[in-house]
Write a protein that holds these residues in place. Structure first.
Motif, PDB file in Angstrom:
ATOM      1  N   ALA A 129     -68.552   4.567  70.291  1.00  0.00           N
ATOM      2  CA  ALA A 129     -67.624   3.994  69.323  1.00  0.00           C
ATOM      3  C   ALA A 129     -68.377   3.385  68.154  1.00  0.00           C
ATOM      4  CB  ALA A 129     -66.764   2.928  69.992  1.00  0.00           C
ATOM      5  N   PHE A 130     -67.811   3.517  66.977  1.00  0.00           N
ATOM      6  CA  PHE A 130     -68.486   3.048  65.777  1.00  0.00           C
ATOM      7  C   PHE A 130     -67.746   1.907  65.090  1.00  0.00           C
ATOM      8  CE2 PHE A 130     -71.597   6.274  65.936  1.00  0.00           C
ATOM      9  CZ  PHE A 130     -70.974   7.425  66.391  1.00  0.00           C
ATOM     10  N   SER A 131     -66.830   1.259  65.804  1.00  0.00           N
ATOM     11  CA  SER A 131     -65.960   0.300  65.149  1.00  0.00           C
ATOM     12  C   SER A 131     -66.706  -0.856  64.503  1.00  0.00           C
ATOM     13  CB  SER A 131     -64.969  -0.267  66.165  1.00  0.00           C
ATOM     14  OG  SER A 131     -64.160   0.759  66.672  1.00  0.00           O
ATOM     15  N   TYR A 132     -67.866  -1.191  64.995  1.00  0.00           N
ATOM     16  CA  TYR A 132     -68.552  -2.367  64.493  1.00  0.00           C
ATOM     17  C   TYR A 132     -69.800  -2.023  63.696  1.00  0.00           C
ATOM     18  CZ  TYR A 132     -65.390  -4.321  67.867  1.00  0.00           C
ATOM     19  OH  TYR A 132     -64.265  -4.645  68.556  1.00  0.00           O
ATOM     20  N   TYR A 133     -69.898  -0.802  63.233  1.00  0.00           N
ATOM     21  CA  TYR A 133     -71.099  -0.394  62.532  1.00  0.00           C
ATOM     22  C   TYR A 133     -70.823  -0.088  61.067  1.00  0.00           C
ATOM     23  CZ  TYR A 133     -73.120   0.264  67.162  1.00  0.00           C
ATOM     24  OH  TYR A 133     -73.583   0.077  68.427  1.00  0.00           O
ATOM     25  N   VAL A 134     -71.869  -0.110  60.314  1.00  0.00           N
ATOM     26  CA  VAL A 134     -71.872   0.412  58.960  1.00  0.00           C
ATOM     27  C   VAL A 134     -72.493   1.801  59.018  1.00  0.00           C
ATOM     28  CG1 VAL A 134     -72.920   0.204  56.670  1.00  0.00           C
ATOM     29  CG2 VAL A 134     -71.999  -1.814  57.812  1.00  0.00           C
ATOM     30  N   MET A 135     -71.868   2.734  58.341  1.00  0.00           N
ATOM     31  CA  MET A 135     -72.446   4.061  58.248  1.00  0.00           C
ATOM     32  C   MET A 135     -72.813   4.346  56.798  1.00  0.00           C
ATOM     33  SD  MET A 135     -70.397   6.402  60.959  1.00  0.00           S
ATOM     34  CE  MET A 135     -71.684   7.640  60.890  1.00  0.00           C
ATOM     35  N   ILE A 162     -70.370   2.510  54.211  1.00  0.00           N
ATOM     36  CA  ILE A 162     -68.992   2.101  54.457  1.00  0.00           C
ATOM     37  C   ILE A 162     -68.926   1.395  55.796  1.00  0.00           C
ATOM     38  CG2 ILE A 162     -68.382   4.306  55.551  1.00  0.00           C
ATOM     39  CD1 ILE A 162     -65.612   4.049  54.210  1.00  0.00           C
ATOM     40  N   THR A 163     -68.114   0.309  55.857  1.00  0.00           N
ATOM     41  CA  THR A 163     -67.890  -0.334  57.135  1.00  0.00           C
ATOM     42  C   THR A 163     -66.885   0.508  57.902  1.00  0.00           C
ATOM     43  OG1 THR A 163     -66.176  -1.719  56.132  1.00  0.00           O
ATOM     44  CG2 THR A 163     -68.394  -2.627  56.268  1.00  0.00           C
ATOM     45  N   TRP A 164     -67.220   0.876  59.074  1.00  0.00           N
ATOM     46  CA  TRP A 164     -66.449   1.879  59.811  1.00  0.00           C
ATOM     47  C   TRP A 164     -65.039   1.410  60.131  1.00  0.00           C
ATOM     48  CZ3 TRP A 164     -67.406   6.546  59.316  1.00  0.00           C
ATOM     49  CH2 TRP A 164     -67.055   7.530  60.243  1.00  0.00           C
ATOM     50  N   SER A 165     -64.876   0.088  60.324  1.00  0.00           N
ATOM     51  CA  SER A 165     -63.548  -0.408  60.671  1.00  0.00           C
ATOM     52  C   SER A 165     -62.783  -0.932  59.466  1.00  0.00           C
ATOM     53  CB  SER A 165     -63.663  -1.516  61.712  1.00  0.00           C
ATOM     54  OG  SER A 165     -64.475  -2.555  61.213  1.00  0.00           O
ATOM     55  N   GLY A 166     -63.480  -1.674  58.614  1.00  0.00           N
ATOM     56  CA  GLY A 166     -62.788  -2.315  57.500  1.00  0.00           C
ATOM     57  C   GLY A 166     -62.628  -1.463  56.271  1.00  0.00           C
ATOM     58  N   GLY A 167     -63.455  -0.427  56.142  1.00  0.00           N
ATOM     59  CA  GLY A 167     -63.315   0.448  54.997  1.00  0.00           C
ATOM     60  C   GLY A 167     -63.924  -0.063  53.721  1.00  0.00           C
ATOM     61  N   SER A 168     -64.684  -1.146  53.758  1.00  0.00           N
ATOM     62  CA  SER A 168     -65.385  -1.579  52.558  1.00  0.00           C
ATOM     63  C   SER A 168     -66.525  -0.625  52.275  1.00  0.00           C
ATOM     64  CB  SER A 168     -65.942  -3.001  52.747  1.00  0.00           C
ATOM     65  OG  SER A 168     -64.904  -3.913  52.936  1.00  0.00           O
ATOM     66  N   SER A 169     -66.719  -0.316  51.006  1.00  0.00           N
ATOM     67  CA  SER A 169     -67.748   0.646  50.648  1.00  0.00           C
ATOM     68  C   SER A 169     -68.695   0.080  49.601  1.00  0.00           C
ATOM     69  CB  SER A 169     -67.117   1.947  50.146  1.00  0.00           C
ATOM     70  OG  SER A 169     -66.234   1.694  49.078  1.00  0.00           O
ATOM     71  N   PHE A 170     -69.890   0.627  49.582  1.00  0.00           N
ATOM     72  CA  PHE A 170     -70.959   0.148  48.720  1.00  0.00           C
ATOM     73  C   PHE A 170     -71.706   1.360  48.171  1.00  0.00           C
ATOM     74  CE2 PHE A 170     -70.208  -3.903  50.685  1.00  0.00           C
ATOM     75  CZ  PHE A 170     -69.909  -3.593  51.993  1.00  0.00           C
ATOM     76  N   TYR A 171     -72.180   1.236  46.934  1.00  0.00           N
ATOM     77  CA  TYR A 171     -72.822   2.372  46.284  1.00  0.00           C
ATOM     78  C   TYR A 171     -74.089   1.952  45.554  1.00  0.00           C
ATOM     79  CZ  TYR A 171     -68.352   4.658  47.071  1.00  0.00           C
ATOM     80  OH  TYR A 171     -67.227   5.190  47.655  1.00  0.00           O
ATOM     81  N   THR A 231     -68.047   9.230  46.202  1.00  0.00           N
ATOM     82  CA  THR A 231     -67.111   8.445  46.998  1.00  0.00           C
ATOM     83  C   THR A 231     -67.389   8.664  48.477  1.00  0.00           C
ATOM     84  OG1 THR A 231     -65.396   8.678  45.297  1.00  0.00           O
ATOM     85  CG2 THR A 231     -64.692   7.960  47.490  1.00  0.00           C
ATOM     86  N   ILE A 232     -67.584   7.571  49.203  1.00  0.00           N
ATOM     87  CA  ILE A 232     -67.789   7.638  50.643  1.00  0.00           C
ATOM     88  C   ILE A 232     -66.467   7.333  51.332  1.00  0.00           C
ATOM     89  CG2 ILE A 232     -68.516   5.224  50.830  1.00  0.00           C
ATOM     90  CD1 ILE A 232     -70.508   6.119  53.008  1.00  0.00           C
ATOM     91  N   SER A 233     -66.178   8.057  52.412  1.00  0.00           N
ATOM     92  CA  SER A 233     -64.929   7.849  53.133  1.00  0.00           C
ATOM     93  C   SER A 233     -65.090   8.352  54.554  1.00  0.00           C
ATOM     94  CB  SER A 233     -63.776   8.575  52.441  1.00  0.00           C
ATOM     95  OG  SER A 233     -63.989   9.980  52.460  1.00  0.00           O
ATOM     96  N   SER A 234     -64.054   8.094  55.361  1.00  0.00           N
ATOM     97  CA  SER A 234     -64.042   8.599  56.728  1.00  0.00           C
ATOM     98  C   SER A 234     -62.652   9.113  57.050  1.00  0.00           C
ATOM     99  CB  SER A 234     -64.445   7.500  57.707  1.00  0.00           C
ATOM    100  OG  SER A 234     -63.501   6.458  57.682  1.00  0.00           O
ATOM    101  N   ASP A 235     -62.551   9.917  58.095  1.00  0.00           N
ATOM    102  CA  ASP A 235     -61.237  10.413  58.483  1.00  0.00           C
ATOM    103  C   ASP A 235     -60.514   9.360  59.321  1.00  0.00           C
ATOM    104  OD1 ASP A 235     -62.018  12.537  61.370  1.00  0.00           O
ATOM    105  OD2 ASP A 235     -62.692  10.539  60.817  1.00  0.00           O
ATOM    106  N   ASN A 236     -59.212   9.559  59.553  1.00  0.00           N
ATOM    107  CA  ASN A 236     -58.427   8.548  60.263  1.00  0.00           C
ATOM    108  C   ASN A 236     -58.927   8.329  61.682  1.00  0.00           C
ATOM    109  OD1 ASN A 236     -56.768   8.097  58.081  1.00  0.00           O
ATOM    110  ND2 ASN A 236     -55.256   9.612  58.697  1.00  0.00           N
ATOM    111  N   ALA A 237     -59.456   9.357  62.296  1.00  0.00           N
ATOM    112  CA  ALA A 237     -59.970   9.230  63.661  1.00  0.00           C
ATOM    113  C   ALA A 237     -61.340   8.579  63.695  1.00  0.00           C
ATOM    114  CB  ALA A 237     -60.042  10.613  64.318  1.00  0.00           C
ATOM    115  N   LYS A 238     -61.920   8.392  62.507  1.00  0.00           N
ATOM    116  CA  LYS A 238     -63.228   7.765  62.368  1.00  0.00           C
ATOM    117  C   LYS A 238     -64.301   8.492  63.168  1.00  0.00           C
ATOM    118  CE  LYS A 238     -61.228   3.281  61.265  1.00  0.00           C
ATOM    119  NZ  LYS A 238     -61.032   3.719  59.888  1.00  0.00           N
ATOM    120  N   THR A 239     -64.236   9.801  63.103  1.00  0.00           N
ATOM    121  CA  THR A 239     -65.284  10.589  63.735  1.00  0.00           C
ATOM    122  C   THR A 239     -66.076  11.394  62.727  1.00  0.00           C
ATOM    123  OG1 THR A 239     -63.738  12.420  64.114  1.00  0.00           O
ATOM    124  CG2 THR A 239     -64.008  10.805  65.896  1.00  0.00           C
ATOM    125  N   THR A 240     -65.624  11.375  61.487  1.00  0.00           N
ATOM    126  CA  THR A 240     -66.323  12.119  60.446  1.00  0.00           C
ATOM    127  C   THR A 240     -66.482  11.269  59.206  1.00  0.00           C
ATOM    128  OG1 THR A 240     -65.343  14.185  61.270  1.00  0.00           O
ATOM    129  CG2 THR A 240     -66.391  14.247  59.110  1.00  0.00           C
TER     130      THR A 240
END
Length: 123
Positions: free
Chosen positions: A28-34, A51-60, A69-78
């Motif tokens: 699980a990646f809920s508490y990580y930054v990717m 991007i913070t995997w749970s909160g969706g904050s992003s940094f560039y 633009t960095i993003s993730s899918d709703n399932a947070k697997t990609t």
């Protein structure tokens, strides 16, 4: 263990776009930054975005702000990196990574890395 597999790199003309993907599995990646990093020949690995995997904050990085633009899918697997208005200086191997803490802009904060995907931007 964590497995990260990037895809989507290639050759594109300046001004073009590419979307990189990073498939994540293993835990699980809920508490990580990717993050995404890149490394050009003869240069050090460089922070691109995170991007913070749970909160969706992003940094560039300043060099890509407004173009990438960095993003993730709703399932947070990609994890994705949409790259627009590409420049020849964006040419590098792009790698995704999972941070376990620390300064998310520094490679040392990341414990798991993908194998990388080549992005080449022609002028």
């Amino acid at each position: 263990q964590v497995q990260l597999v990037e895809s989507g790199g290639g050759l594109v003309q300046a001004g073009g776009s590419l979307r990189l993907s990073c498939a994540a599995s293993g835990r699980a990646f809920s508490y990580y930054v990717m993050g995404w990093f890149r490394q050009a020949p003869g240069k050090e690995r460089e922070f691109v975005a995170a991007i913070t995997w749970s909160g969706g904050s992003s940094f560039y990085a300043d060099s890509v702000k407004g173009r990438f633009t960095i993003s993730s899918d709703n399932a947070k697997t990609t994890l994705y990196l949409q790259m627009n208005s590409l420049k020849p200086e964006d040419t590098a191997v792009y790698s995704c990574a999972v941070s376990i803490g620390g300064n998310y802009r520094h490679p040392r904060a990341y414990a798991y890395w993908g194998q990388g995907t080549q992005v080449t931007v022609s002028s």
